[in-house]
Design a protein around this motif. Sequence first.
Motif, PDB file in Angstrom:
ATOM      1  N   UNK A  33       4.101  -2.061 -10.816  1.00 28.41           N
ATOM      2  CA  UNK A  33       3.748  -3.762 -11.008  1.00 28.41           C
ATOM      3  C   UNK A  33       4.956  -4.180 -10.380  1.00 28.41           C
ATOM      4  N   UNK A  34       6.145  -3.686 -10.405  1.00 29.04           N
ATOM      5  CA  UNK A  34       7.129  -4.484  -9.699  1.00 29.04           C
ATOM      6  C   UNK A  34       6.954  -4.378  -8.170  1.00 29.04           C
ATOM      7  N   UNK A  35       6.526  -3.121  -7.727  1.00 32.49           N
ATOM      8  CA  UNK A  35       6.215  -3.116  -6.115  1.00 32.49           C
ATOM      9  C   UNK A  35       5.246  -4.148  -5.960  1.00 32.49           C
ATOM     10  N   UNK A  36       4.257  -4.442  -7.042  1.00 30.94           N
ATOM     11  CA  UNK A  36       3.261  -5.605  -6.298  1.00 30.94           C
ATOM     12  C   UNK A  36       4.017  -6.731  -6.421  1.00 30.94           C
ATOM     13  N   UNK A  37       5.038  -7.230  -7.324  1.00 31.97           N
ATOM     14  CA  UNK A  37       5.722  -8.567  -7.326  1.00 31.97           C
ATOM     15  C   UNK A  37       6.581  -8.469  -5.970  1.00 31.97           C
ATOM     16  N   UNK A  38       7.074  -7.488  -5.346  1.00 29.03           N
ATOM     17  CA  UNK A  38       7.819  -7.627  -4.390  1.00 29.03           C
ATOM     18  C   UNK A  38       6.693  -8.048  -3.046  1.00 29.03           C
ATOM     19  N   UNK A  39       5.573  -7.231  -3.239  1.00 26.32           N
ATOM     20  CA  UNK A  39       4.775  -7.542  -1.863  1.00 26.32           C
ATOM     21  C   UNK A  39       4.171  -9.012  -2.051  1.00 26.32           C
ATOM     22  N   UNK A  40       4.028  -9.646  -3.184  1.00 26.09           N
ATOM     23  CA  UNK A  40       3.824 -10.978  -3.250  1.00 26.09           C
ATOM     24  C   UNK A  40       4.814 -11.824  -2.631  1.00 26.09           C
ATOM     25  N   UNK A  41       5.906 -11.387  -3.024  1.00 26.85           N
ATOM     26  CA  UNK A  41       7.301 -12.205  -2.713  1.00 26.85           C
ATOM     27  C   UNK A  41       7.463 -12.216  -1.159  1.00 26.85           C
ATOM     28  N   UNK A  42       7.103 -11.092  -0.592  1.00 26.78           N
ATOM     29  CA  UNK A  42       7.067 -11.149   0.819  1.00 26.78           C
ATOM     30  C   UNK A  42       6.139 -11.749   1.579  1.00 26.78           C
ATOM     31  N   UNK A  43       4.877 -11.841   0.947  1.00 28.12           N
ATOM     32  CA  UNK A  43       3.662 -12.463   1.393  1.00 28.12           C
ATOM     33  C   UNK A  43       3.831 -14.112   0.958  1.00 28.12           C
TER      34      UNK A  43
END
Length: 563
Positions: free
Chosen positions: A512-522
């Motif tokens: 879930x935290x990896x998905x938050x990171x991906x959203x932050x980068x996009x």
Amino acid sequence: MFDPEDLAAIREAKAEWETESHDPAVDSAGQRHAEFTTDTEGQSVDPLYTPADVADLEYDADLGFPGEEPFTRGVYATMYRGRLWTMRQYAGMGTARETNERFRYLIDEGSSGLSMAFDLPTQMGYDSDASMARGEVGRSGVAIDTLADFERVFEGIPLEEVSTSMTINAPAAVLLAMYVAVGDRQGVPRAELRGTIQNDVMKEYIARNLYIYPPEPSMRLVTDVFDFCADETPKFNTISVSGYHIREAGSTAAQEVAFTLANGIAYVEAAIDAGLDVDAFAPRISFFFNAHNDVLEETAKFRAARRLWARIMEDRFDAADPDAKRLKFHAQTGGSTLTAQQVENNVVRVAYQALAAVLGGAQSLHTNGKDEALALPTERSVRTALRTQQILAHESGVADTIDPLAGSYYVESLTDGIEERAREIIEEVDRRGGMLPAVESGWVQRRIREVAFERQREIEEGERIIVGVNAYETDEEPAIDLQEVDPDLERDQRERLAAVKADRDADAVDDALADVRAAARGDRNLLPPIVTAVKRYATVQEVCDVLREEFGEYRPESGSTAM
């Protein structure tokens, strides 16, 4: 509104009154001050006001009717005759269990809305086991580390029946996600969730310094909340643009209005730049103002703010929906006006400040406990503060007619004056490139600091009387009970956090935290992945640390901030 010949006659009659009645009386008996001014503006107060002082007032354009533009007389057609303001009492009591108990107590005592205070680590995006949190866990509000804490706070409190205001800013997206998650667990449709998330990071750069990220990604988080709530929680106010803390830092009434609305302008511009429709998101913008001691100045301040915001939304942003132009606001009585000396006097101060908020048309109100200059309020002082609102509502008569001070020559003159000065300040902000550059350069902070310094000088030199502090002092202070913080609270909170971490699915949290990171980068909206993360019991700090790593942390230039 007035006949020119009548105004000329009034001016002539007033001049005659001054010469033949007023001035001789002053020469004979004197007067209390050489000059009278309003409490914070320093606006000169004349001995008498007449229609000539509001000669340019146009009823339709400047006053109108309640619920109609420019909303000077109130944002709803019936105001308190239809429904009283929401009576909120700010509460956050160390642990989730204690906060739940205080919330239940307030509901039982007649509070119609909850207002949630968070401890300093939570406000800064740190967990209770962080080294930065030592000594501060649960001290200034409730400690929230994971969804388990939020679930405990609202245990037995059906979210479809209450409106909850959360005073949280830099990590606002994370705490809103937890509220949504609790609602989901309770089976409450998201469309039925009601409340307000403060979510106003601009004022953190100005007055409180509880920021995490630089301005640009902070604004992205704000607008992501706007977008998410428009689709998912349409009854939830997505921001409470806060003048309260600006006033607490020392500003004048006009500065409070000007800098707050200038922050509002910045948020609207950011949302429009993000592709949002002003008529879709602006109705869920709310405001948060301070209620200070000068009852008539404060009443005029609230009226001026409503009128000015309606004009800004129409003139700058072409808002067409009347709801997008309504300035709805929560008020809180002035914390900086509370004194540690003769604390019983604070009950009186709070009552008059609450009166100003009601006369000014507040949509919700928090009244401070008398002991808040010393500690978190006790149950007894909170009850007295709540009773103050209830007496105003049911015994004073001020809620029985709408905008009862309208038409007062003095109040209308004050309203015009505050609006004019606030508009001038906003125009200066525009010349400086907008609120963000004005804050980053330190100009806003310097303006506030100058006023605060002058006010303190006036108090120390006895030019400004503070009852019980520099006048009417007593040698003895009565003993009072203060709310105490359990010395074992921090250890217990750390142990609860450790237990949650041990019991959760660590791989699911990492995903879930990896998905938050991906959203932050996009450019995806950050709220959906944050909701997923907190439902898997990711901590406040774990989510905020991902965003720290992606967005960086704000470090103001030397000398740019003053508070």
